[in-house]
Design a protein around this motif. Structure first.
Motif, PDB file in Angstrom:
ATOM      1  N   CYS A 127      42.833  92.599  59.937  1.00 59.74           N
ATOM      2  CA  CYS A 127      43.331  91.870  58.770  1.00 59.74           C
ATOM      3  C   CYS A 127      43.856  90.497  59.184  1.00 59.74           C
ATOM      4  N   ALA A 128      44.660  90.443  60.255  1.00 59.55           N
ATOM      5  CA  ALA A 128      45.221  89.175  60.714  1.00 59.55           C
ATOM      6  C   ALA A 128      44.125  88.194  61.113  1.00 59.55           C
ATOM      7  N   ALA A 129      43.075  88.696  61.764  1.00 56.94           N
ATOM      8  CA  ALA A 129      41.986  87.824  62.210  1.00 56.94           C
ATOM      9  C   ALA A 129      41.245  87.216  61.026  1.00 56.94           C
ATOM     10  N   VAL A 130      40.966  88.035  60.005  1.00 60.99           N
ATOM     11  CA  VAL A 130      40.224  87.531  58.843  1.00 60.99           C
ATOM     12  C   VAL A 130      41.086  86.576  58.023  1.00 60.99           C
ATOM     13  N   VAL A 131      42.371  86.881  57.873  1.00 54.60           N
ATOM     14  CA  VAL A 131      43.264  85.964  57.154  1.00 54.60           C
ATOM     15  C   VAL A 131      43.310  84.615  57.865  1.00 54.60           C
ATOM     16  N   PRO A 165      39.416  80.927  65.858  1.00 51.51           N
ATOM     17  CA  PRO A 165      39.303  81.985  64.855  1.00 51.51           C
ATOM     18  C   PRO A 165      40.572  82.811  64.680  1.00 51.51           C
ATOM     19  N   PHE A 166      41.486  82.793  65.645  1.00 55.00           N
ATOM     20  CA  PHE A 166      42.657  83.655  65.590  1.00 55.00           C
ATOM     21  C   PHE A 166      43.929  82.827  65.654  1.00 55.00           C
ATOM     22  N   PRO A 167      45.056  83.377  65.134  1.00 53.32           N
ATOM     23  CA  PRO A 167      46.318  82.627  65.174  1.00 53.32           C
ATOM     24  C   PRO A 167      46.793  82.388  66.592  1.00 53.32           C
ATOM     25  N   SER A 168      47.497  81.276  66.782  1.00 49.63           N
ATOM     26  CA  SER A 168      48.138  81.025  68.065  1.00 49.63           C
ATOM     27  C   SER A 168      49.323  81.963  68.228  1.00 49.63           C
ATOM     28  N   PRO A 199      47.817  80.269  54.819  1.00 50.29           N
ATOM     29  CA  PRO A 199      47.334  81.162  53.777  1.00 50.29           C
ATOM     30  C   PRO A 199      45.824  81.337  53.856  1.00 50.29           C
ATOM     31  N   GLY A 200      45.375  82.556  53.947  1.00 49.19           N
ATOM     32  CA  GLY A 200      43.959  82.878  53.949  1.00 49.19           C
ATOM     33  C   GLY A 200      43.712  83.966  52.935  1.00 49.19           C
ATOM     34  N   SER A 201      42.566  84.561  52.992  1.00 50.91           N
ATOM     35  CA  SER A 201      42.219  85.603  52.041  1.00 50.91           C
ATOM     36  C   SER A 201      42.756  86.944  52.523  1.00 50.91           C
ATOM     37  N   PHE A 202      43.903  87.328  51.990  1.00 47.82           N
ATOM     38  CA  PHE A 202      44.476  88.619  52.350  1.00 47.82           C
ATOM     39  C   PHE A 202      43.568  89.759  51.905  1.00 47.82           C
ATOM     40  N   TRP A 203      42.889  89.579  50.798  1.00 47.13           N
ATOM     41  CA  TRP A 203      42.058  90.658  50.265  1.00 47.13           C
ATOM     42  C   TRP A 203      40.832  90.886  51.144  1.00 47.13           C
ATOM     43  N   LEU A 204      40.258  89.803  51.665  1.00 47.24           N
ATOM     44  CA  LEU A 204      39.170  89.973  52.636  1.00 47.24           C
ATOM     45  C   LEU A 204      39.700  90.628  53.908  1.00 47.24           C
ATOM     46  N   GLY A 205      40.914  90.252  54.296  1.00 45.95           N
ATOM     47  CA  GLY A 205      41.521  90.876  55.466  1.00 45.95           C
ATOM     48  C   GLY A 205      41.744  92.363  55.264  1.00 45.95           C
ATOM     49  N   SER A 242      55.323  92.769  61.691  1.00 43.31           N
ATOM     50  CA  SER A 242      54.487  91.858  62.476  1.00 43.31           C
ATOM     51  C   SER A 242      53.301  92.654  62.993  1.00 43.31           C
ATOM     52  N   VAL A 243      52.311  91.951  63.492  1.00 43.95           N
ATOM     53  CA  VAL A 243      51.115  92.580  64.040  1.00 43.95           C
ATOM     54  C   VAL A 243      51.160  92.371  65.548  1.00 43.95           C
ATOM     55  N   GLU A 244      51.296  93.452  66.298  1.00 36.91           N
ATOM     56  CA  GLU A 244      51.460  93.322  67.736  1.00 36.91           C
ATOM     57  C   GLU A 244      50.858  94.509  68.466  1.00 36.91           C
ATOM     58  N   VAL A 245      50.584  94.308  69.735  1.00 35.66           N
ATOM     59  CA  VAL A 245      50.037  95.360  70.581  1.00 35.66           C
ATOM     60  C   VAL A 245      51.048  96.504  70.682  1.00 35.66           C
ATOM     61  N   GLY A 246      50.573  97.724  70.521  1.00 31.66           N
ATOM     62  CA  GLY A 246      51.433  98.891  70.625  1.00 31.66           C
ATOM     63  C   GLY A 246      52.168  99.260  69.361  1.00 31.66           C
ATOM     64  N   MET A 247      51.870  98.587  68.245  1.00 27.20           N
ATOM     65  CA  MET A 247      52.596  98.831  67.000  1.00 27.20           C
ATOM     66  C   MET A 247      52.327 100.222  66.423  1.00 27.20           C
TER      67      MET A 247
END
Length: 325
Positions: free
Chosen positions: A53-57, A68-71, A78-84, A234-239
């Protein structure tokens, strides 16, 4: 005296937390109930959905975004949350189906220890893979503008619209799953596979395809949960690992293999945990210093759900809606 609006807000927070736990535990209880498989990597599929989801947004965000990905540590534009959200379902389901076809099929006839070891190894593989692709820093998602703001509720409470939508979506998924399991041909096969997998294989049902479908469905639900919660935390490794532990508590309380049990157990766990963190520190503050009351209350609150599980299992060893051995 604690304000009524604060109590009502925390009850709703507990319900929202419980609905999220249901989305995690529903797939887990289906996989465990139908296949007899202990899947410790279910939390990793939750993480996959959140990162998809984070990558597509990020990829559908503002034009000034580089790459393509957030820093690391930066809020995505703001991106397309629905596509995400759609990507989270697709990515988690695809990852689940791939894992089932390549690995899980070799574990159905093996002991639970082998299943635990293999799925624990999958946690490490998923975590390192996600870290390699996205980096080690958390990513942050904005709540979609259409779901921002608050909704006035009776009693003067303004509650976030996004959390209300999560509650409604989770209950809708629960109703849909109940209909799927109890009223459709696929559901009939799922229930039959839970009771006697050898028999349904003998009458011509493709048991491998059924298991892949169930596993992918459970993975998609976990990915969906990860995506919707990613905008709150948040979106993180191990979540996924902390949530996985609570999901196992939910299916033990509700009864393995029961969708109704997963929903009731998840809501019990969510409300118990949230209200415990609110009420216990206030209770201890009546006879302890504020700092000691907060520490003691928080410690005991974290134990409440396990005490609840022990109490339920004492009276109903199979869980609230599980089969009694």
């Amino acid at each position: 005296m604690m304000p009524a609006t604060l109590i009502a807000e925390q009850v709703l927070n507990g319900l929202q937390f419980g609905v999220m736990l249901f989305l995690m535990s529903a797939g887990l209880t289906l996989v465990f109930g139908v296949m007899g498989l202990i899947n410790l990597a279910h939390g990793s599929l939750y993480m996959v959905g959140a990162f998809a989801c984070a990558a597509v947004v990020a990829a559908t965000g503002s034009s000034y975004w580089v790459g393509p990905f957030p820093s690391p540590g930066v809020v995505a534009p703001p991106g397309s949350f629905w596509l995400g959200l759609a990507a989270s379902l697709a990515a988690a389901a695809a990852a689940g189906a791939l894992v089932e076809v390549t690995l899980m099929r070799r574990l159905y006839q093996r002991g639970h220890l082998d299943q635990v070891l293999v799925t624990f190894a999958l946690i490490l593989v998923f975590s390192e893979g996600i870290r390699w692709i996205f980096g080690a820093f958390p990513l942050y998602l904005d709540i979609p503008p259409s779901l921002g703001g608050t909704v006035p509720l009776p009693g003067g409470l303004d509650y976030p619209l996004y959390r209300l939508v999560i509650i409604a979506a989770g209950l809708a998924v629960a109703a849909g799953l109940f209909q799927l399991v109890s009223r459709t041909r696929l559901g009939m096969r799922i229930r039959a596979g839970e009771s006697d997998r050898e028999m349904i294989a003998a009458i011509g049902v493709n048991i491998r395809a059924l298991y892949t479908a169930v596993f992918a469905l459970g993975a998609a639900l976990a990915g969906f949960a990860g995506a919707v919660i990613g905008s709150i935390t948040s979106v993180e490794v191990g979540m996924g690992e902390p949530v996985l532990i609570l999901a196992f508590v939910v299916i033990v309380i509700g009864g393995i293999g029961s969708i109704k049990g997963a929903l009731v157990g998840a809501i019990l766990v969510g409300v118990t945990d949230t209200m415990g963190r609110l009420l216990l520190p206030a209770l201890f503050a009546t006879f302890l210093e504020p700092a000691d009351a907060a520490a003691t209350g928080a410690s005991l609150a974290s134990m409440l759900i396990y005490l609840l599980m022990a109490l339920i299992l004492f009276f109903r060893p199979g869980g609230l809606f599980g089969k009694v051995a």
